[in-house]
Design an enzyme around this catalytic site. Structure first.
Site, short mmCIF file in Angstrom:
data_model
loop_
_atom_site.label_atom_id
_atom_site.label_comp_id
_atom_site.label_asym_id
_atom_site.label_seq_id
_atom_site.Cartn_x
_atom_site.Cartn_y
_atom_site.Cartn_z
N HIS A 78 0.84 -0.87 0.26
CA HIS A 78 -0.21 0.13 0.11
C HIS A 78 1.03 1.33 0.24
O HIS A 78 0.90 2.25 0.08
CB HIS A 78 -1.31 0.53 1.31
CG HIS A 78 -1.35 -1.31 1.52
ND1 HIS A 78 -1.38 -1.95 2.26
CD2 HIS A 78 -2.60 -1.63 0.76
CE1 HIS A 78 -2.04 -3.31 2.04
NE2 HIS A 78 -2.42 -3.08 1.55
S1 FES Z 1 2.21 -0.61 3.32
FE1 FES Z 1 0.48 -1.93 3.69
S2 FES Z 1 1.14 -4.05 4.16
FE2 FES Z 1 3.02 -2.05 3.61
#
Ligand code: FES
Ligand code: HEM
Lengths: 439, 181
Positions: free
Chosen positions: B146
């Site tokens: 993410h």
């Molecule tokens: S940014 Fe969501 S798990 Fe690493």
């Protein structure tokens, strides 16, 4: 025919009567599945209960036979599934039925639920019936999530890692909860083992809740496309043979479509990454859940900002679980006395907008957050579409529905089912209202 | 006394309530005690806990090289940092950090950074152990799941993760080896 024989399915068998007077299974089946009076105006959307029952049995069957070949151990699991695919007689069929069966289970469950929303089937006196349905949805999601871990592919492992880590967002005890779920300090053998045990158990819990769901249904009786209660025998037909036949036809069509996928495109809904064995030190570039979780995944990711003292991670988790919780209270959010959207000119539109919103959420959940929505417009990214669709998901339940209950003016509702569908025929009622279109 | 009779008629409920409540409370405690072993059995077992230390030989690690070792089933990133990486990590003002920690608090000696390689968002393993991988805007690690960026001290700088990459308990056994756990 005497009343007695009728009660036991019209049979004169002495054995049946002997059993029935001691354990009334036959008269129960006769009463609840044959004579059971159903509104005469069901449309095809009333097929999905039967379809879901069939699928649940199919999942349990294929699952039990898979379990006879499957090894719930991290060193063996992946290979045991490949062995099922290559060496076990019809193993490929068992697995593809099970894998695609999960997909079609969710297709059926979602259609079944949107049907309930369109025709107001969650309203009094069916609130508990609806809530039991939401419990089934939750259990099915947990079952499918744990089942997806079993083949021990890359998506199995990393999907499980991301989802179990959601619980670490819980204040104070979060990390202890995650350790408890894992039985270790990462997803590992103890986790796979318990997921297998629970994946075996949960479908039987679902079965139990389905029984309660049907008992509740048979107390209030089925809703129907007009949303008006049956007033007497002229409004209903007995379940058998009328709806047993209609359900069989719908089931045959549904199973044919499912079979087309099982035999000709078995991996259509699957993820190629899951044919690579789990590698705990190597995260794949994109982790996407199974399609049926995408709308909820999109809601989780869309809360990427702190709300007051709630930090983003916890906020996302609350929003995701809230998206399901709000379904529990739906019967109390929609205050309109009219059930069917047929007679709710404004709600009808909002229903379709909501449906599109859910589809868009699914789309958002499957894309990287920073991808542009339209090629060429760089500034409008998936995450922005996520904000809008997530907002609308909740606004629909928490703002639109309560307000519609106050401001919407429903169209006149027919006096009875038979009047509407037969043009005032057999009930003998005078044509007090214009005949409605045929359901 | 008239009070007595009243006690029997009107207030008899209160005694019964007390019995109900105390019986209920005992029942609840008993149920909790009975459930405890079941829940507890799901927690890490003795054999899992026994695997909880790892020794690592650092003599082969070159300047600027990063290696991954497994500890308790989790990846641990060991980074033999270059002087520039150390300089960047030490000169970062705390005000710029989401989870403020100085670089000194995060290392035993500046040359060696040892962190658990699990993104504090939802547990992916960030990229950056190989020089060819995306190391994010701060030259540390980048989580592809993410989009969280970590700096050369493993501190969160951008993206949804709330905390810095955690430091496992570890100690130097001698100049070229450490024991984690
Ligand atoms: S940014 Fe969501 S798990 Fe690493
Ligand atoms: C509602 C019912 C069920 C649902 C929704 C469900 C869902 C799933 C899913 C999504 C998978 C992963 C499929 C894959 O990608 O390979 C799976 C695997 C599996 N399931 Fe189920 N399941 C259900 C019932 C059962 C039952 C009752 C059993 C009986 C023991 C079972 C045993 C297994 C086994 C052994 C696997 C691993 C083999 C494989 O991956 O194909 N399942 N399940």
């Amino acid at each position: 025919m005497s009343a007695g024989t009728n009660q036991t399915g019209g049979t004169n068998s002495g054995l049946v009567k002997w059993i029935d007077s001691r354990l009334p299974v036959f008269s129960y089946l006769q009463k609840e599945y044959a004579e059971y009076q159903s509104p005469r105006n069901f449309n095809w959307f009333w097929n999905f209960g039967a379809i879901l029952t069939f699928l649940l049995v199919m999942m349990i069957m294929s699952g039990i036979f898979l379990a006879m070949q499957y090894q719930p151990n991290t060193a063996l699991a992946f290979d045991s599934v490949e062995r099922i695919m290559r060496d076990v007689n019809f193993g490929w069929l068992l697995r593809y039925l099970h894998q695609n069966g999960a997909t079609f289970f969710f297709i059926a469950i979602y259609i079944h639920m949107f049907r309930g929303m369109y025709y107001g089937s969650y309203k009094a006196p069916r609130e508990l019936l609806w809530m039991l349905g939401v419990v089934i949805l939750l259990l099915a999601m947990a079952t499918a999530f744990m089942g997806y871990v079993l083949p021990w592919g890359q998506m199995s492992f990393w999907g499980a890692t991301v989802i179990t880590n959601l619980f670490s967002a819980v204040p104070l005890v979060g990390d202890s909860i995650v350790t408890l779920l894992w039985g270790g300090f990462s997803i590992d053998n103890p986790t796979l083992n318990r997921f297998f045990a629970l994946h075996y158990l949960f479908p039987f819990l679902i079965f139990g809740v389905v029984v309660l769901h049907v008992i509740a249904l048979h107390v209030s009786g089925s809703n129907n496309p007009l949303g008006v209660d049956p007033k007497g025998p002229q409004d209903t037909v007995s379940f058998h043979p009328y709806y047993t036949m209609k359900d069989s036809v719908g089931l045959a069509v549904f199973v044919t479509i499912m079979a087309a996928f099982v035999f000709f495109a078995p991996d259509f809904f699957g993820e190629p990454e899951n044919y690579l064995e789990a590698a705990p030190l190597n995260t794949p570039a994109h982790i996407v859940p199974e399609w049926y979780f995408l709308p909820f995944f999109a809601i989780l990711r869309s809360v990427d900002f702190d709300i007051l003292f709630i930090e983003a991670k916890l906020g996302g988790v609350i929003a995701m679980f809230g998206a399901i919780f709000v379904l529990f209270v739906l019967p109390w959010l929609d205050k309109s006395p009219v059930r069917s959207a047929k007679f709710r000119p404004v709600y009808k539109w909002f229903f379709w907008i909501f449906l599109i919103d859910c589809v868009l959420l699914g789309y958002v959940g499957g894309k990287p957050t920073d991808a542009p929505v339209f090629g060429g417009v760089e500034s409008f990214q998936i995450i922005h579409l996520g904000y809008i669709t997530t907002f609308w998901y909740f606004a629909h339940f928490l703002i639109v529905l309560p307000l519609l209950g106050i401001f919407e003016r429903p169209k006149p509702v027919p006096k009875s089912i038979s009047e509407a569908v037969l043009g005032g025929g057999s009930s003998g009622a005078a044509a007090t209202a214009k005949p409605m279109e045929k359901a | 006394m008239s009070d007595d009779t009243q006690d029997h008629d009107d207030h008899s409920g209160s005694r019964r309530d007390f019995l109900y409540l105390s019986a209920g409370a005992f029942g609840a405690v008993g149920l909790g005690a009975a459930l405890w072993p079941f829940i507890s059995s799901m927690n890490p077992s003795a054999d899992v806990l026994a695997l909880s230390t790892t020794e690592v030989d650092l003599s082969q690690v070159e300047d600027g090289q990063r290696i991954t070792v497994k500890w308790q089933g989790k990846p641990v990133f060991i980074d033999r940092r270059t002087p520039t990486a150390i300089e960047e990590a030490e000169s970062t003002p705390l005000a710029e950090l989401r989870d403020p920690e100085t670089d000194e608090e995060r290392v035993l000696t500046p040359e060696w950074l040892v962190v658990i390689g699990i993104c504090t968002h939802l547990g992916c393993v960030p990229l950056g152990q190989k020089a060819s991988e995306d190391r994010g805007e701060w030259g540390g690690w980048f989580c592809p799941c993410h989009g969280s960026h970590y700096d050369t001290s493993g501190r969160i700088r951008k993206g949804p993760a709330p905390l810095n990459l955690p430091i496992p308990p570890y100690a130097f056994l001698n100049d070229t080896s450490i024991k984690i756990g």
